[in-house]
Design a protein around this motif. Structure first.
Motif, PDB file in Angstrom:
ATOM      1  N   TYR A 144      -0.121   4.949  -8.217  1.00 53.97           N
ATOM      2  CA  TYR A 144      -0.716   3.918  -8.935  1.00 53.97           C
ATOM      3  C   TYR A 144      -2.084   3.516  -8.365  1.00 53.97           C
ATOM      4  N   LEU A 145      -3.270   3.557  -8.691  1.00 53.33           N
ATOM      5  CA  LEU A 145      -4.479   3.206  -8.267  1.00 53.33           C
ATOM      6  C   LEU A 145      -5.114   2.409  -8.868  1.00 53.33           C
ATOM      7  N   PRO A 146      -4.897   1.066  -8.675  1.00 50.06           N
ATOM      8  CA  PRO A 146      -5.776  -0.104  -9.297  1.00 50.06           C
ATOM      9  C   PRO A 146      -7.335   0.056  -8.846  1.00 50.06           C
ATOM     10  N   ARG A 147      -8.277   0.090  -9.632  1.00 48.27           N
ATOM     11  CA  ARG A 147      -9.640   0.161  -9.395  1.00 48.27           C
ATOM     12  C   ARG A 147     -10.418  -1.037  -9.540  1.00 48.27           C
ATOM     13  N   ASN A 148     -10.259  -1.627  -8.334  1.00 44.54           N
ATOM     14  CA  ASN A 148     -11.105  -2.991  -8.132  1.00 44.54           C
ATOM     15  C   ASN A 148     -10.418  -4.271  -9.050  1.00 44.54           C
ATOM     16  N   GLU A 149      -9.173  -4.350  -9.283  1.00 46.69           N
ATOM     17  CA  GLU A 149      -8.607  -4.935 -10.062  1.00 46.69           C
ATOM     18  C   GLU A 149      -7.320  -5.530  -9.385  1.00 46.69           C
ATOM     19  N   SER A 197       0.737  -1.401  -0.077  1.00 48.44           N
ATOM     20  CA  SER A 197       0.044  -0.026  -0.026  1.00 48.44           C
ATOM     21  C   SER A 197       0.834   1.338   0.038  1.00 48.44           C
TER      22      SER A 197
END
Length: 98
Positions: A47-52, A39
């Motif tokens: 880097y913000l992975p969106r529910n992946e 995190s």
């Protein structure tokens, strides 16, 4: 992607991870102050992975760019697969950036 291409990529990744696990520059942890959590690395890079799932190759590329490297994770993988170490790759990239 066809099955043989996928299998080739899996074999190559397995080889890379084996080589990486034996990298002498990663075995000596004395120089590291502390280990960062996933995190923290995500926040540091933005880097913000969106529910992946987290794309670790993308995360490594972003970390390298934050360190001032032009190269990405593919370049690092190729360098290590050809006998280099992570330390050498990092130090070479820093020298080229200056």
């Amino acid at each position: 992607m066809n099955v043989s291409n996928r299998e080739q990529k899996q074999v190559r990744l397995k080889q890379f991870l084996k080589i990486l696990s034996e990298d002498p520059s990663l075995l000596n942890q004395d120089g590291f102050e502390e280990t960062r959590s996933l995190s923290e690395l995500l926040m540091f890079t933005g880097y913000l992975p969106r529910n992946e799932p987290v794309d670790m190759a993308e995360l490594v590329s972003l970390l390298l760019k934050k360190m001032g490297h032009e190269a990405g994770s593919d370049d690092m993988m190729e360098y290590i697969m050809n006998g280099g170490t992570v330390d050498d790759f990092i130090n070479t990239g820093r020298q080229e950036a200056t």
